[in-house]
Design an enzyme around this catalytic site. Sequence first.
Site, PDB file in Angstrom:
ATOM      1  N   GLY A  12      28.588 -33.682   0.373  1.00  0.00           N
ATOM      2  CA  GLY A  12      29.058 -33.270  -0.963  1.00  0.00           C
ATOM      3  C   GLY A  12      29.220 -31.758  -1.031  1.00  0.00           C
ATOM      4  NE  ARG A  73      28.790 -37.814   1.006  1.00  0.00           N
ATOM      5  CZ  ARG A  73      29.147 -37.647  -0.266  1.00  0.00           C
ATOM      6  NH1 ARG A  73      30.174 -38.319  -0.752  1.00  0.00           N
ATOM      7  NH2 ARG A  73      28.487 -36.835  -1.059  1.00  0.00           N
ATOM      8  CG  ASP A 104      18.777 -35.268   3.186  1.00  0.00           C
ATOM      9  OD1 ASP A 104      19.902 -35.470   2.689  1.00  0.00           O
ATOM     10  OD2 ASP A 104      17.754 -35.888   2.830  1.00  0.00           O
ATOM     11  CB  THR A 127      22.998 -30.976  -1.837  1.00  0.00           C
ATOM     12  OG1 THR A 127      23.038 -32.015  -2.842  1.00  0.00           O
ATOM     13  CG2 THR A 127      21.544 -30.763  -1.471  1.00  0.00           C
ATOM     14  CG  ASP A 129      22.307 -34.520  -5.173  1.00  0.00           C
ATOM     15  OD1 ASP A 129      22.996 -34.351  -6.198  1.00  0.00           O
ATOM     16  OD2 ASP A 129      22.647 -35.278  -4.239  1.00  0.00           O
ATOM     17  CG  ASP A 131      18.521 -34.428  -2.444  1.00  0.00           C
ATOM     18  OD1 ASP A 131      19.042 -33.471  -1.835  1.00  0.00           O
ATOM     19  OD2 ASP A 131      19.006 -35.568  -2.453  1.00  0.00           O
ATOM     20  NE  ARG A 173      23.524 -38.592  -2.673  1.00  0.00           N
ATOM     21  CZ  ARG A 173      24.718 -39.105  -2.352  1.00  0.00           C
ATOM     22  NH1 ARG A 173      24.847 -40.405  -2.252  1.00  0.00           N
ATOM     23  NH2 ARG A 173      25.739 -38.332  -2.102  1.00  0.00           N
TER      24      ARG A 173
HETATM   25  O1  F6P Z   1      25.152 -35.404  -3.368  1.00  0.00           O
HETATM   26  C1  F6P Z   1      25.971 -34.762  -4.310  1.00  0.00           C
HETATM   27  C2  F6P Z   1      26.545 -35.753  -5.284  1.00  0.00           C
HETATM   28  O2  F6P Z   1      27.365 -35.055  -6.187  1.00  0.00           O
HETATM   29  C3  F6P Z   1      25.524 -36.610  -6.033  1.00  0.00           C
HETATM   30  O3  F6P Z   1      24.913 -35.916  -7.099  1.00  0.00           O
HETATM   31  C4  F6P Z   1      26.360 -37.762  -6.475  1.00  0.00           C
HETATM   32  O4  F6P Z   1      25.581 -38.920  -6.676  1.00  0.00           O
HETATM   33  C5  F6P Z   1      27.294 -37.956  -5.299  1.00  0.00           C
HETATM   34  O5  F6P Z   1      27.335 -36.716  -4.603  1.00  0.00           O
HETATM   35  C6  F6P Z   1      28.694 -38.341  -5.671  1.00  0.00           C
HETATM   36  O6  F6P Z   1      29.365 -38.617  -4.493  1.00  0.00           O
HETATM   37  P1  F6P Z   1      30.949 -38.696  -4.376  1.00  0.00           P
HETATM   38  O7  F6P Z   1      31.462 -37.288  -4.497  1.00  0.00           O
HETATM   39  O8  F6P Z   1      31.189 -39.284  -3.050  1.00  0.00           O
HETATM   40  O9  F6P Z   1      31.416 -39.520  -5.533  1.00  0.00           O
END
Ligand code: F6P
Length: 321
Positions: A12, A73, A104, A127, A129, A131, A173
Site C-alpha cells: 500500500g 502486490r 511487513d 504504511t 496502518d 502496524d 486493516r
Molecule cells: O495497508 C494499507 C491499506 O490502506 C489498509 O488500511 C487498507 O485496509 C488496505 O490497504 C486497502 O487495500 P487496497 O488499496 O488494496 O484496497
Amino acid sequence: MKNGLAIMTSGGDSAGMNPAVKCCVEYAIKQGFRPFLVYDGLRGLIDDHIVEADRERCSGILHRGGTILRSSRSKRFYDIEFRRQAYQNLEQKGIGQLIVIGGDGSFRALNQFYADFEVPFAGIPATIDNDIPGTDYCLGVDTALNMIRQSVDSIRDTATSFSRAFVIEVMGRHCGYLAMVSALSSGAEICLIPEIPYDLDLIGARLMDEKKNGRAYVLAIVAEGTRMSEHLTRWLSDSLNMDARLTVLGHVQRGGSPTVHDRIMAYKFAVAAVDSLREGNPNAIMTFREGSFGSVPIETVTSSKYNIDPALLKLCAPLSS
Ligand code: F6P
C-alpha cells in the site's frame, strides 16, 4: 562488493515514500553507491522495470503523495522461478543491495529473497496502518491522520447543523491506531477499535445522559478492522433515536502531499537505511522507538505483533464504554 543499490516501494502506498526515495538516492551517491530505481514494486523487480537513478527522475517529487515508483502486490514473487528472474535482473546491472519502502508483507518477501540469493536489504517502514512491530512510527501515518482530521472537522460541521449522529470508518486493516488517534484528536464521542472491547449498552447510557444535558450531535470513529460501522450506524438510529449517517473515508486517507513530519521522518529513515547497508547489515528494518532511530533484525518484525502504546489505549478506552 557490487555497489549498485536499488530502491523500491511496495505494498500500500503512503505519503512520505517519495521524499524517502529522493533522500535514499542522494545519500546513497554520497556513500559511494550507484543507485537504481525499481518501478512497480515486486512486479517490477521480476519484469525488470529497473533503471539507474538520475537527477531528473528524483526532482520535484518531495511534495507529492503516493509513490512515483508506483507499487504492486505480486503473487508471482511467491514462486522461486520468478524470484530467480528478479535476481538475474539485479545481477546484470551490478545491483548488490536493496532498500524496500513498505509494510511487513514486503519485508517478508524481501527476506525470502535474501534467503534465496543473499541479496542484503534494508526496510523502511511505510504504511498508514502503523502496524509494524518494532517501530512506533511508519511513514505516511501523520499525513493520513491529518487527512482524517480534515474530513472529521468537515463532517462535524454538517453533524451539528442537522443534529445528527455520524459514524466515520477509517482504514488501518486489523490495527486501530488511525481510529484511536483520530478519535482522541477530534474529540469524538465513540471510538471502536479491535484492540479495545466495547460495550454498546454503556455507550448508550452515557450518550442518553449527555442528550438529556443538551448533546445534539454524535461523532463515532470506527476502525475498519472491527467491521462494526454499519451495525453501529443502525444502533445509533434505533437506540438513541437519532438521525444517523455512515461515512467510509476510504482511499482518500492514503493520498495527499506528505506533511512536514512525514518528509523529515522520510529523510531520517532513508539515511538510516543506506547506513545500515553500508555497515553490512543483511536484513534490518529501520525503526523509530521512544524518540530514537535505530533498526531491528527482520525476525523481530516477522515473529511479533505490533502493540499500540498502552497509555494511548487507556485514554481511548472511555470512548468504547
Ligand atoms: O495497508 C494499507 C491499506 O490502506 C489498509 O488500511 C487498507 O485496509 C488496505 O490497504 C486497502 O487495500 P487496497 O488499496 O488494496 O484496497
